[in-house]
Design a protein around this motif. Structure first.
Motif, PDB file in Angstrom:
ATOM      1  N   SER A   1       0.816  -1.217   0.000  1.00 16.01           N
ATOM      2  CA  SER A   1       0.000   0.000   0.000  1.00 16.01           C
ATOM      3  C   SER A   1       0.848   1.265   0.000  1.00 16.01           C
ATOM      4  CB  SER A   1      -0.921   0.009   1.222  1.00 16.01           C
ATOM      5  OG  SER A   1      -1.750   1.153   1.215  1.00 16.01           O
ATOM      6  N   GLY A   2       0.406   2.255  -0.773  1.00 13.24           N
ATOM      7  CA  GLY A   2       1.067   3.551  -0.788  1.00 13.24           C
ATOM      8  C   GLY A   2       2.272   3.658  -1.695  1.00 13.24           C
ATOM      9  N   THR A   3       2.587   2.590  -2.416  1.00 12.19           N
ATOM     10  CA  THR A   3       3.751   2.601  -3.301  1.00 12.19           C
ATOM     11  C   THR A   3       3.343   2.889  -4.745  1.00 12.19           C
ATOM     12  OG1 THR A   3       3.584   0.228  -3.763  1.00 12.19           O
ATOM     13  CG2 THR A   3       4.892   0.886  -1.837  1.00 12.19           C
ATOM     14  N   THR A   4       4.348   3.226  -5.563  1.00  5.69           N
ATOM     15  CA  THR A   4       4.093   3.411  -6.989  1.00  5.69           C
ATOM     16  C   THR A   4       3.545   2.134  -7.600  1.00  5.69           C
ATOM     17  OG1 THR A   4       5.869   5.040  -7.145  1.00  5.69           O
ATOM     18  CG2 THR A   4       5.169   4.005  -9.195  1.00  5.69           C
ATOM     19  N   ASN A   5       4.040   0.989  -7.140  1.00  3.79           N
ATOM     20  CA  ASN A   5       3.566  -0.291  -7.655  1.00  3.79           C
ATOM     21  C   ASN A   5       2.061  -0.451  -7.418  1.00  3.79           C
ATOM     22  OD1 ASN A   5       6.331  -0.513  -7.775  1.00  3.79           O
ATOM     23  ND2 ASN A   5       6.500  -2.017  -6.153  1.00  3.79           N
ATOM     24  N   PHE A   6       1.617  -0.056  -6.219  1.00  3.45           N
ATOM     25  CA  PHE A   6       0.196  -0.154  -5.881  1.00  3.45           C
ATOM     26  C   PHE A   6      -0.646   0.735  -6.794  1.00  3.45           C
ATOM     27  CE2 PHE A   6      -3.318   1.868  -3.529  1.00  3.45           C
ATOM     28  CZ  PHE A   6      -4.113   0.761  -3.273  1.00  3.45           C
ATOM     29  N   TYR A   7      -0.261   2.004  -6.943  1.00  2.00           N
ATOM     30  CA  TYR A   7      -1.071   2.932  -7.737  1.00  2.00           C
ATOM     31  C   TYR A   7      -1.051   2.588  -9.227  1.00  2.00           C
ATOM     32  CZ  TYR A   7      -1.540   5.695  -3.524  1.00  2.00           C
ATOM     33  OH  TYR A   7      -1.841   6.107  -2.247  1.00  2.00           O
ATOM     34  N   THR A   8       0.061   2.055  -9.710  1.00  2.00           N
ATOM     35  CA  THR A   8       0.102   1.624 -11.106  1.00  2.00           C
ATOM     36  C   THR A   8      -0.839   0.441 -11.310  1.00  2.00           C
ATOM     37  OG1 THR A   8       2.398   2.353 -11.322  1.00  2.00           O
ATOM     38  CG2 THR A   8       1.577   0.836 -12.996  1.00  2.00           C
ATOM     39  N   ALA A   9      -0.861  -0.479 -10.346  1.00  2.00           N
ATOM     40  CA  ALA A   9      -1.783  -1.621 -10.436  1.00  2.00           C
ATOM     41  C   ALA A   9      -3.230  -1.149 -10.446  1.00  2.00           C
ATOM     42  CB  ALA A   9      -1.544  -2.577  -9.270  1.00  2.00           C
ATOM     43  N   VAL A  10      -3.543  -0.204  -9.575  1.00  6.00           N
ATOM     44  CA  VAL A  10      -4.915   0.302  -9.471  1.00  6.00           C
ATOM     45  C   VAL A  10      -5.359   0.976 -10.764  1.00  6.00           C
ATOM     46  CG1 VAL A  10      -6.371   2.041  -8.353  1.00  6.00           C
ATOM     47  CG2 VAL A  10      -4.901   0.562  -6.972  1.00  6.00           C
ATOM     48  N   HIS A  11      -4.520   1.862 -11.294  1.00  7.91           N
ATOM     49  CA  HIS A  11      -4.968   2.732 -12.378  1.00  7.91           C
ATOM     50  C   HIS A  11      -4.609   2.249 -13.782  1.00  7.91           C
ATOM     51  CE1 HIS A  11      -6.368   5.734  -9.560  1.00  7.91           C
ATOM     52  NE2 HIS A  11      -5.226   5.637  -8.906  1.00  7.91           N
ATOM     53  N   GLU A  12      -3.589   1.398 -13.903  1.00 11.24           N
ATOM     54  CA  GLU A  12      -3.204   0.961 -15.243  1.00 11.24           C
ATOM     55  C   GLU A  12      -3.438  -0.523 -15.473  1.00 11.24           C
ATOM     56  OE1 GLU A  12       0.320   2.502 -17.034  1.00 11.24           O
ATOM     57  OE2 GLU A  12       0.505   4.111 -15.566  1.00 11.24           O
TER      58      GLU A  12
ATOM     59  N   ASN B   1     -10.398  -2.404  -4.910  1.00 10.56           N
ATOM     60  CA  ASN B   1     -10.711  -3.537  -5.779  1.00 10.56           C
ATOM     61  C   ASN B   1     -10.286  -4.844  -5.094  1.00 10.56           C
ATOM     62  OD1 ASN B   1     -10.533  -5.580  -7.890  1.00 10.56           O
ATOM     63  ND2 ASN B   1     -10.692  -3.905  -9.353  1.00 10.56           N
ATOM     64  N   PRO B   2     -11.192  -5.812  -4.968  1.00 11.38           N
ATOM     65  CA  PRO B   2     -10.856  -7.063  -4.272  1.00 11.38           C
ATOM     66  C   PRO B   2      -9.794  -7.898  -4.979  1.00 11.38           C
ATOM     67  CG  PRO B   2     -13.019  -7.221  -5.317  1.00 11.38           C
ATOM     68  CD  PRO B   2     -12.604  -5.787  -5.409  1.00 11.38           C
ATOM     69  N   ARG B   3      -9.426  -7.536  -6.186  1.00 10.23           N
ATOM     70  CA  ARG B   3      -8.378  -8.271  -6.899  1.00 10.23           C
ATOM     71  C   ARG B   3      -6.987  -7.858  -6.425  1.00 10.23           C
ATOM     72  NH1 ARG B   3      -9.444  -8.299 -13.267  1.00 10.23           N
ATOM     73  NH2 ARG B   3      -7.585  -9.640 -13.117  1.00 10.23           N
ATOM     74  N   ILE B   4      -6.906  -6.864  -5.549  1.00 10.52           N
ATOM     75  CA  ILE B   4      -5.616  -6.430  -5.011  1.00 10.52           C
ATOM     76  C   ILE B   4      -5.433  -6.996  -3.609  1.00 10.52           C
ATOM     77  CG2 ILE B   4      -4.171  -4.474  -4.356  1.00 10.52           C
ATOM     78  CD1 ILE B   4      -5.685  -2.776  -6.336  1.00 10.52           C
ATOM     79  N   ARG B   5      -4.350  -7.706  -3.389  1.00 11.71           N
ATOM     80  CA  ARG B   5      -3.990  -8.206  -2.070  1.00 11.71           C
ATOM     81  C   ARG B   5      -2.827  -7.361  -1.541  1.00 11.71           C
ATOM     82  NH1 ARG B   5      -5.642 -13.729  -1.737  1.00 11.71           N
ATOM     83  NH2 ARG B   5      -7.816 -13.736  -2.468  1.00 11.71           N
ATOM     84  N   LEU B   6      -2.973  -6.803  -0.348  1.00 13.93           N
ATOM     85  CA  LEU B   6      -1.965  -5.911   0.207  1.00 13.93           C
ATOM     86  C   LEU B   6      -1.013  -6.651   1.138  1.00 13.93           C
ATOM     87  CD1 LEU B   6      -4.126  -2.757   1.012  1.00 13.93           C
ATOM     88  CD2 LEU B   6      -2.724  -3.206  -1.014  1.00 13.93           C
ATOM     89  N   TYR B   7       0.260  -6.257   1.078  1.00 14.06           N
ATOM     90  CA  TYR B   7       1.303  -6.870   1.910  1.00 14.06           C
ATOM     91  C   TYR B   7       2.132  -5.776   2.562  1.00 14.06           C
ATOM     92  CZ  TYR B   7      -0.112 -11.085  -0.494  1.00 14.06           C
ATOM     93  OH  TYR B   7      -0.858 -12.123  -0.973  1.00 14.06           O
ATOM     94  N   GLU B   8       2.704  -6.084   3.718  1.00 15.43           N
ATOM     95  CA  GLU B   8       3.451  -5.086   4.483  1.00 15.43           C
ATOM     96  C   GLU B   8       4.747  -4.678   3.812  1.00 15.43           C
ATOM     97  OE1 GLU B   8       4.016  -6.288   8.493  1.00 15.43           O
ATOM     98  OE2 GLU B   8       1.881  -6.277   8.995  1.00 15.43           O
ATOM     99  N   THR B   9       5.361  -5.604   3.079  1.00 19.26           N
ATOM    100  CA  THR B   9       6.601  -5.293   2.380  1.00 19.26           C
ATOM    101  C   THR B   9       6.531  -5.805   0.954  1.00 19.26           C
ATOM    102  OG1 THR B   9       7.771  -7.355   2.892  1.00 19.26           O
ATOM    103  CG2 THR B   9       7.885  -5.582   4.543  1.00 19.26           C
ATOM    104  N   PHE B  10       7.387  -5.251   0.109  1.00 21.26           N
ATOM    105  CA  PHE B  10       7.475  -5.715  -1.268  1.00 21.26           C
ATOM    106  C   PHE B  10       7.928  -7.172  -1.309  1.00 21.26           C
ATOM    107  CE2 PHE B  10      10.130  -6.395  -5.058  1.00 21.26           C
ATOM    108  CZ  PHE B  10       9.162  -6.228  -6.038  1.00 21.26           C
ATOM    109  N   GLY B  11       8.874  -7.525  -0.432  1.00 20.37           N
ATOM    110  CA  GLY B  11       9.365  -8.893  -0.382  1.00 20.37           C
ATOM    111  C   GLY B  11       8.260  -9.902  -0.103  1.00 20.37           C
ATOM    112  N   LEU B  12       7.328  -9.553   0.777  1.00 20.62           N
ATOM    113  CA  LEU B  12       6.215 -10.447   1.083  1.00 20.62           C
ATOM    114  C   LEU B  12       5.287 -10.614  -0.118  1.00 20.62           C
ATOM    115  CD1 LEU B  12       5.254  -9.405   4.732  1.00 20.62           C
ATOM    116  CD2 LEU B  12       6.353 -11.534   3.984  1.00 20.62           C
ATOM    117  N   SER B  13       5.109  -9.559  -0.888  1.00 24.95           N
ATOM    118  CA  SER B  13       4.267  -9.680  -2.084  1.00 24.95           C
ATOM    119  C   SER B  13       4.922 -10.603  -3.114  1.00 24.95           C
ATOM    120  CB  SER B  13       3.983  -8.301  -2.694  1.00 24.95           C
ATOM    121  OG  SER B  13       5.151  -7.723  -3.250  1.00 24.95           O
ATOM    122  N   MET B  14       6.258 -10.551  -3.223  1.00 28.12           N
ATOM    123  CA  MET B  14       6.957 -11.449  -4.142  1.00 28.12           C
ATOM    124  C   MET B  14       6.899 -12.890  -3.654  1.00 28.12           C
ATOM    125  SD  MET B  14       7.904  -9.775  -6.779  1.00 28.12           S
ATOM    126  CE  MET B  14       9.103 -10.871  -7.547  1.00 28.12           C
TER     127      MET B  14
END
Length: 267
Positions: A152-163, A171-184
């Motif tokens: 949340s709050g990163t460029t990666n998040f906003y690019t996913a949301v808008h592009e 959007n329920p298709r987005i799963r949020l993680y505390e760190t980028f490493g956890l998302s990977m």
């Protein structure tokens, strides 16, 4: 006519070369042994991460800022912070400088000061290496069952949301993680189907784990990274001067080669 053009071109090249020499020749500010308290997250391969062999923080940003400090006759005291508190902590003066692949944005400039851009990157989609569920942003968006992981709050998040999706931040298709490493990690085990990251990190993961991750599709945006400081910091100009010198003398390219081409991280 041809000779005249050649002569003008030669003069222009000579002028550029003289300018570059002048940048290199100019003495940098001397910080006289000052200690700079620097903060990062250690979760952004290959910019900053914990070396699994030594447990020490390593990466492109570590090397570059240590070299900046050396040229300015300063020392670096490295600290760690989570991404969601880093900008506020630097703004409040808890740390002298922060770095974590932080995109230079107008809204962030209202809170903190940025250095000149030290890297330009673009957003890419990461996927599991042995799967072919989508080929680009359009085919991902068309399959409602596919999920994207983000911090949340990163460029990666906003690019996913808008592009990548529909512009809805909930959007329920987005799963949020505390760190980028956890998302990977979530992408690796199949909890999500893509993670967006800049080209720098995408290249780092694809090279480090070619049997686990791959890059899919075309870039979806352009961003510039900068070091962050408290507004009014007297470190901005010295750091910019050192960056300019390193860009001119080829040092930044050498660090690019080390971390984006030569370095192999064992999983």
């Amino acid at each position: 006519m041809s000779f005249g053009r050649t002569a003008r071109a030669a003069l222009m090249l000579a002028a550029v070369f003289a300018c570059l020499q002048n940048v290199q020749a100019q003495p940098l500010p001397d910080l006289k042994g000052r200690t700079i308290v620097a903060v990062t997250e250690n979760a952004y391969v290959p910019l900053n991460f914990k070396d699994p062999k030594t447990g020490q923080g390593v990466g492109w940003e570590y090397d570059v800022f240590n070299e900046i400090a050396r040229r300015l006759h300063a020392k670096v005291d490295w600290k760690l912070s989570s991404w969601d508190t880093m900008i506020e902590a630097v703004r409040a003066g808890q740390f002298d400088v922060g770095m974590n692949g932080i995109t230079i944005k107008p809204e962030r400039k209202k809170q903190i000061a940025f250095s000149d851009a030290y890297m330009v990157s673009e957003q890419y989609m990461m996927a599991r290496a042995r799967e072919g569920q989508f080929a680009d942003a359009q085919s991902f968006k068309a399959k409602a069952r596919l999920l994207v992981g983000a911090q949340s709050g990163t460029t990666n998040f906003y690019t996913a949301v808008h592009e990548l999706l529909d512009g809805n931040e909930t959007n329920p298709r987005i799963r949020l993680y505390e760190t980028f490493g956890l998302s990977m990690q979530a992408l690796k085990v199949g909890d999500v189907d893509t993670v967006l990251t800049d080209g720098v990190s995408a290249q780092g993961y694809a090279r480090a784990y070619p049997d686990i991750y791959k890059v899919v599709g075309k870039p979806m945006g352009r961003e510039e990274f900068g070091f962050i400081f408290k507004n009014g910091s007297d470190l901005v100009k010295p750091v910019n001067a050192a960056l300019a010198q390193m860009r001119t003398d080829g040092s930044l390219k050498k660090f690019d080669q080390k971390w984006f081409v030569e370095y192999k991280l064992n999983p």
